[in-house]
Design a protein around this motif. Structure first.
Motif, PDB file in Angstrom:
ATOM      1  N   GLY A 219      31.486 -10.326  58.194  1.00 42.29           N
ATOM      2  CA  GLY A 219      32.297 -10.693  59.345  1.00 42.29           C
ATOM      3  C   GLY A 219      33.287  -9.607  59.724  1.00 42.29           C
ATOM      4  O   GLY A 219      33.513  -8.650  58.971  1.00 42.29           O
ATOM      5  N   ASP A 220      33.852  -9.757  60.898  1.00 44.57           N
ATOM      6  CA  ASP A 220      34.870  -8.817  61.363  1.00 44.57           C
ATOM      7  C   ASP A 220      36.057  -8.809  60.395  1.00 44.57           C
ATOM      8  O   ASP A 220      36.436  -9.847  59.826  1.00 44.57           O
ATOM      9  N   SER A 221      36.647  -7.632  60.220  1.00 46.63           N
ATOM     10  CA  SER A 221      37.886  -7.481  59.430  1.00 46.63           C
ATOM     11  C   SER A 221      37.762  -8.090  58.031  1.00 46.63           C
ATOM     12  O   SER A 221      38.637  -8.832  57.576  1.00 46.63           O
ATOM     13  N   SER A 222      36.681  -7.784  57.334  1.00 41.94           N
ATOM     14  CA  SER A 222      36.425  -8.361  56.010  1.00 41.94           C
ATOM     15  C   SER A 222      36.965  -7.520  54.861  1.00 41.94           C
ATOM     16  O   SER A 222      37.216  -8.053  53.773  1.00 41.94           O
ATOM     17  N   PHE A 223      37.150  -6.216  55.066  1.00 40.88           N
ATOM     18  CA  PHE A 223      37.445  -5.328  53.936  1.00 40.88           C
ATOM     19  C   PHE A 223      38.658  -4.444  54.218  1.00 40.88           C
ATOM     20  O   PHE A 223      38.897  -4.037  55.354  1.00 40.88           O
ATOM     21  N   ASN A 224      39.377  -4.130  53.138  1.00 47.21           N
ATOM     22  CA  ASN A 224      40.471  -3.156  53.215  1.00 47.21           C
ATOM     23  C   ASN A 224      39.960  -1.733  53.074  1.00 47.21           C
ATOM     24  O   ASN A 224      40.555  -0.790  53.612  1.00 47.21           O
ATOM     25  N   VAL A 225      38.873  -1.579  52.315  1.00 46.42           N
ATOM     26  CA  VAL A 225      38.313  -0.257  52.045  1.00 46.42           C
ATOM     27  C   VAL A 225      36.795  -0.331  52.119  1.00 46.42           C
ATOM     28  O   VAL A 225      36.189  -1.276  51.603  1.00 46.42           O
ATOM     29  N   VAL A 226      36.189   0.678  52.762  1.00 47.58           N
ATOM     30  CA  VAL A 226      34.741   0.863  52.696  1.00 47.58           C
ATOM     31  C   VAL A 226      34.490   2.244  52.100  1.00 47.58           C
ATOM     32  O   VAL A 226      35.077   3.239  52.554  1.00 47.58           O
ATOM     33  N   LEU A 227      33.641   2.285  51.083  1.00 54.63           N
ATOM     34  CA  LEU A 227      33.267   3.538  50.436  1.00 54.63           C
ATOM     35  C   LEU A 227      31.836   3.906  50.803  1.00 54.63           C
ATOM     36  O   LEU A 227      30.976   3.030  50.918  1.00 54.63           O
ATOM     37  N   CYS A 228      31.574   5.190  50.971  1.00 55.96           N
ATOM     38  CA  CYS A 228      30.209   5.696  51.102  1.00 55.96           C
ATOM     39  C   CYS A 228      30.133   6.935  50.219  1.00 55.96           C
ATOM     40  O   CYS A 228      30.747   7.964  50.532  1.00 55.96           O
ATOM     41  N   GLN A 229      29.398   6.831  49.109  1.00 57.92           N
ATOM     42  CA  GLN A 229      29.410   7.869  48.090  1.00 57.92           C
ATOM     43  C   GLN A 229      28.051   8.577  47.993  1.00 57.92           C
ATOM     44  O   GLN A 229      27.034   7.946  47.719  1.00 57.92           O
ATOM     45  N   LEU A 230      28.076   9.891  48.239  1.00 51.49           N
ATOM     46  CA  LEU A 230      26.913  10.752  48.030  1.00 51.49           C
ATOM     47  C   LEU A 230      25.691  10.281  48.807  1.00 51.49           C
ATOM     48  O   LEU A 230      24.560  10.412  48.347  1.00 51.49           O
ATOM     49  N   SER A 231      25.899   9.755  50.023  1.00 52.45           N
ATOM     50  CA  SER A 231      24.790   9.186  50.795  1.00 52.45           C
ATOM     51  C   SER A 231      24.856   9.475  52.288  1.00 52.45           C
ATOM     52  O   SER A 231      23.891   9.184  53.002  1.00 52.45           O
ATOM     53  N   ILE A 232      25.952  10.027  52.766  1.00 55.47           N
ATOM     54  CA  ILE A 232      26.130  10.167  54.212  1.00 55.47           C
ATOM     55  C   ILE A 232      25.059  11.062  54.830  1.00 55.47           C
ATOM     56  O   ILE A 232      24.681  10.891  56.001  1.00 55.47           O
ATOM     57  N   ASP A 233      24.516  12.010  54.055  1.00 56.01           N
ATOM     58  CA  ASP A 233      23.539  12.954  54.579  1.00 56.01           C
ATOM     59  C   ASP A 233      22.168  12.332  54.821  1.00 56.01           C
ATOM     60  O   ASP A 233      21.293  12.970  55.400  1.00 56.01           O
ATOM     61  N   TYR A 234      21.964  11.086  54.386  1.00 58.32           N
ATOM     62  CA  TYR A 234      20.667  10.436  54.540  1.00 58.32           C
ATOM     63  C   TYR A 234      20.620   9.481  55.737  1.00 58.32           C
ATOM     64  O   TYR A 234      19.553   8.949  56.058  1.00 58.32           O
TER      65      TYR A 234
END
Length: 354
Positions: free
Chosen positions: A244-259
């Motif tokens: 849902g909207d506004s569900s998280f304080n932090v979103v992580l993306c680790q070692l995957s953005i290039d895919y």
């Protein structure tokens, strides 16, 4: 030759990638490696230029400060021939002088070009110029391996994708500099580890750690997660995260953005599920599965990668502000240069507007 951070020399890489390939699929390999750069200590560079390929269109990448380092409007005509012919036609070079605006050095062991201390932070401009993604064709986000990701990630990989230095640094950074008391966290492109220790979960009383990844066995083994979803973010362009909207304080993306082949769409969705003031933290190194990384990524150096991720955040319409970069790499003084020890590690962070 050094191709980004790959340990292959160029002929070996072509031999590996072209084994059993048809001419059409070999062209796909050529198309991606147009941007692969070999760096020399004297600062000269050359771009591998395939002389014969069936492609007419724009192949450009606009990096920080407006520097373009891929070639414009390449036009070739493919002719018949054997696989060996196709490989032989590749080995031609076109020289250019790279921008001198950024300070980088060549690692004496790996011959990889790496940013000098302080350069990563300055790779994010105070003001972004024109959107560098406007006018790019779909091939900029295509990959050598065009098979569905569900095939590639079908078997679990219970291994780290960076060395111990980078893993330990990433874990400390997330615990000490990213997460706050009572946070709800989404680990995007998650796997068997989120680099969030049980002690961190308890100490910070994290409300929720959700994982979204590609392999269920890996996600089941991730002890930091309260819940998980198996979702292929590359399956279709109109990505919708199952939150849902506004569900998280932090979103992580680790070692995957290039895919990610639809990074702007994914980041816009991240902006939707983040609470106002929440942070999106993208961590990456220079290791990758080269067959699964997008063409836009494989032809760039580390500073260009930082600028690219910052541009994703700026131009995704996700409402991100205060975009900044951090060099988390372990460094050791060698001569005049504080050189990176082991795998480099970078973070680009954007904050959801209030």
């Amino acid at each position: 030759l050094t191709i980004v951070h790959s340990r292959f020399d160029l002929p070996s890489l072509f031999t590996v990638l072209s084994r059993g390939k048809s001419p059409d699929s070999m062209f796909s390999i050529h198309r991606h490696l147009i941007g692969c750069i070999a760096m020399f200590p004297v600062g000269m560079s050359f771009v591998i230029l395939p002389l014969q390929a069936r492609y007419t269109g724009t192949c450009t990448g606009t990096s920080r400060n407006g520097r373009r380092f891929l070639l414009n409007n390449l036009e070739y005509e493919r002719t018949g021939g054997t696989r060996r012919d196709l490989i032989d036609h590749i080995i031609t070079a076109s020289f250019f002088i790279p921008s001198g605006a950024e300070a980088m050095y060549t690692d004496p062991t790996t011959r990889i070009l790496l940013p000098s201390e302080g350069e990563v932070e300055s790779a994010i401009p105070t003001t972004f110029d024109d959107n560098p993604f406007e006018g790019l064709d779909k091939t900029s986000f295509s990959r050598l391996d065009q098979a569905p990701d569900s095939v590639f990630y079908r078997d679990p990989r219970f291994t780290e994708h960076a060395d111990d230095n980078a893993v330990q640094t990433m874990t400390r950074f997330i615990a000490n500099d990213v997460l706050k008391q009572n946070d709800s966290v989404l680990d995007l492109c998650s796997s068997w580890t989120s680099h969030i220790d049980k002690d961190t979960v308890q100490k910070l009383s994290l409300q929720r750690v959700a994982g979204l990844g590609m392999n269920e066995e890996e996600l089941k083994a991730n002890t930091a997660l309260n819940d998980y979803n198996v979702v292929d973010l590359n399956a279709k362009p109109n990505v919708q995260l199952p939150y849902g909207d506004s569900s998280f304080n932090v979103v992580l993306c680790q070692l995957s953005i290039d895919y990610l082949i639809h990074p702007l769409n994914v980041m816009k969705e991240v902006g939707r599920v983040l609470k106002p003031g929440g942070k999106f933290v993208v961590l990456f190194s220079n290791r990758l599965f080269i067959t699964k990384a997008v063409g836009l990524w494989t032809g760039k150096d580390d500073l260009d990668h930082v600028y690219t991720v910052g541009s994703y955040l700026k131009f995704c319409d996700g409402g991100f502000t205060n975009i900044l970069a951090k060099d988390l790499s372990v460094r050791k003084k060698k001569g005049k240069e504080k050189m990176i020890v082991g795998d480099p590690l970078y973070a680009v962070i954007g904050q959801k507007s209030m």
